[in-house]
Scaffold this active site. Structure first.
Site, short mmCIF file in Angstrom:
data_model
loop_
_atom_site.label_atom_id
_atom_site.label_comp_id
_atom_site.label_asym_id
_atom_site.label_seq_id
_atom_site.Cartn_x
_atom_site.Cartn_y
_atom_site.Cartn_z
CG HIS A 1 3.57 0.71 1.69
ND1 HIS A 1 3.30 1.30 0.47
CD2 HIS A 1 3.59 1.71 2.61
CE1 HIS A 1 3.16 2.61 0.64
NE2 HIS A 1 3.34 2.88 1.92
CG HIS B 1 2.96 2.73 6.88
ND1 HIS B 1 1.84 3.46 6.56
CD2 HIS B 1 3.88 3.00 5.91
CE1 HIS B 1 2.06 4.16 5.46
NE2 HIS B 1 3.29 3.89 5.04
CD GLU C 1 -9.13 -3.76 -5.56
OE1 GLU C 1 -9.34 -4.84 -6.19
OE2 GLU C 1 -9.86 -2.77 -5.63
CG LEU D 1 12.05 -4.47 5.79
CD1 LEU D 1 13.11 -4.23 4.74
CD2 LEU D 1 11.94 -5.95 6.12
N GLY E 1 7.85 2.33 12.33
CA GLY E 1 7.59 3.64 11.76
C GLY E 1 6.10 3.92 11.82
#
Length: 254
Positions: free
Chosen positions: A24, A87, A60, A82, A85
């Site tokens: 993330h 993303h 990055e 985990l 969702g």
């Protein structure tokens, strides 16, 4: 009769599709260190596998830059997330589709026995007593602290992980969330205390250290485990997700 070698002397076996760890991203510098260490563990377990790292935001390399550097090579994206969702369902597939690489997106890491193995190990490191049998734990319970999402499938994944961890520990495990869902960790702790559980641990269901993980740990009335991090079981789980994605026919995966 000896089988012929499909790779004559001097010709190397072609490299497998690259594994791209999709993190993330976090403003906490420990998060970047953690995912880099996890990538190294994956490389140690499978030395011939090209392993790369890409972030959705904040750190990055960003995922589009990682994919651009691969050109039109084959790659499997393994989200270091985990649950299912936004993303996993939108961001990562869209970034993958916009890249020149030939990509597949693997499932998120949880819920899985290897994830539960890591949660258990982190609780033991924090002081969870492994020498007491189930009958001797009437006061013990665990809050499984997760990030939270408005997606009902994400909550279902967290609840399943909580059930698996409860089976492993032999005590009640209640899922709770840092944002976007209920109950909060504080509310879950109070509910367990009201039910007579006076030793409530918080199990950190976060891939790496960060703001949410820190806030949840601070609400633990007893002990709090560290995030999942670069535990060997996590590296094995990453490879399991990679292998599963490759086992699905390309048309189905697309």
């Amino acid at each position: 009769m000896k089988a012929s070698n499909p790779f004559p002397p001097g010709r190397r076996r072609p490299a497998p599709p690259a594994l791209v760890l999709v993190a993330h991203g976090s403003r906490d510098p420990r998060a970047l260190t953690t995912v880099r260490t996890l990538a190294e563990r994956v490389r140690e377990l499978r030395p011939r596998l090209p392993v790369h790292l890409g972030h959705i935001e904040l750190n990055e390399p960003l995922l589009p830059d990682t994919l651009a550097a691969l050109g039109d090579a084959d790659a499997v994206l393994v989200p270091l997330l985990l649950t299912r969702g936004y993303h996993v369902k939108r961001d990562i597939p869209e970034l993958a589709a916009a890249s020149p690489a030939r990509t597949r997106v693997a499932d998120p890491l949880g819920a899985h026995p290897l994830l539960v193995e890591t949660l258990y190990a982190r609780l033991v490191e924090a002081g969870w007593d492994t020498g007491t049998d189930d009958a001797g734990r009437p006061a013990d319970a665990v809050v499984l602290a997760a990030a939270g999402s408005r997606d009902p499938e994400s909550a279902a994944d967290t609840r399943r992980t909580a059930r698996l961890l409860a089976d492993r520990l032999g005590v009640p495990v209640v899922p709770a969330y840092a944002s976007a869902a209920t109950p909060t960790v504080r509310t879950a702790v109070r509910a367990l205390t009201a039910r007579g559980h006076h030793r409530v641990a918080v199990a950190s269901c976060f891939t790496a250290p960060g703001r949410f993980a820190t806030q949840c740990a601070e609400q633990a009335p007893w002990l709090a485990s560290a995030p999942l991090g670069a535990h060997e079981a996590m590296a094995r789980l990453v490879l399991h997700r990679y292998d599963r994605a490759l086992a699905i026919p390309a048309a189905t995966a697309a």
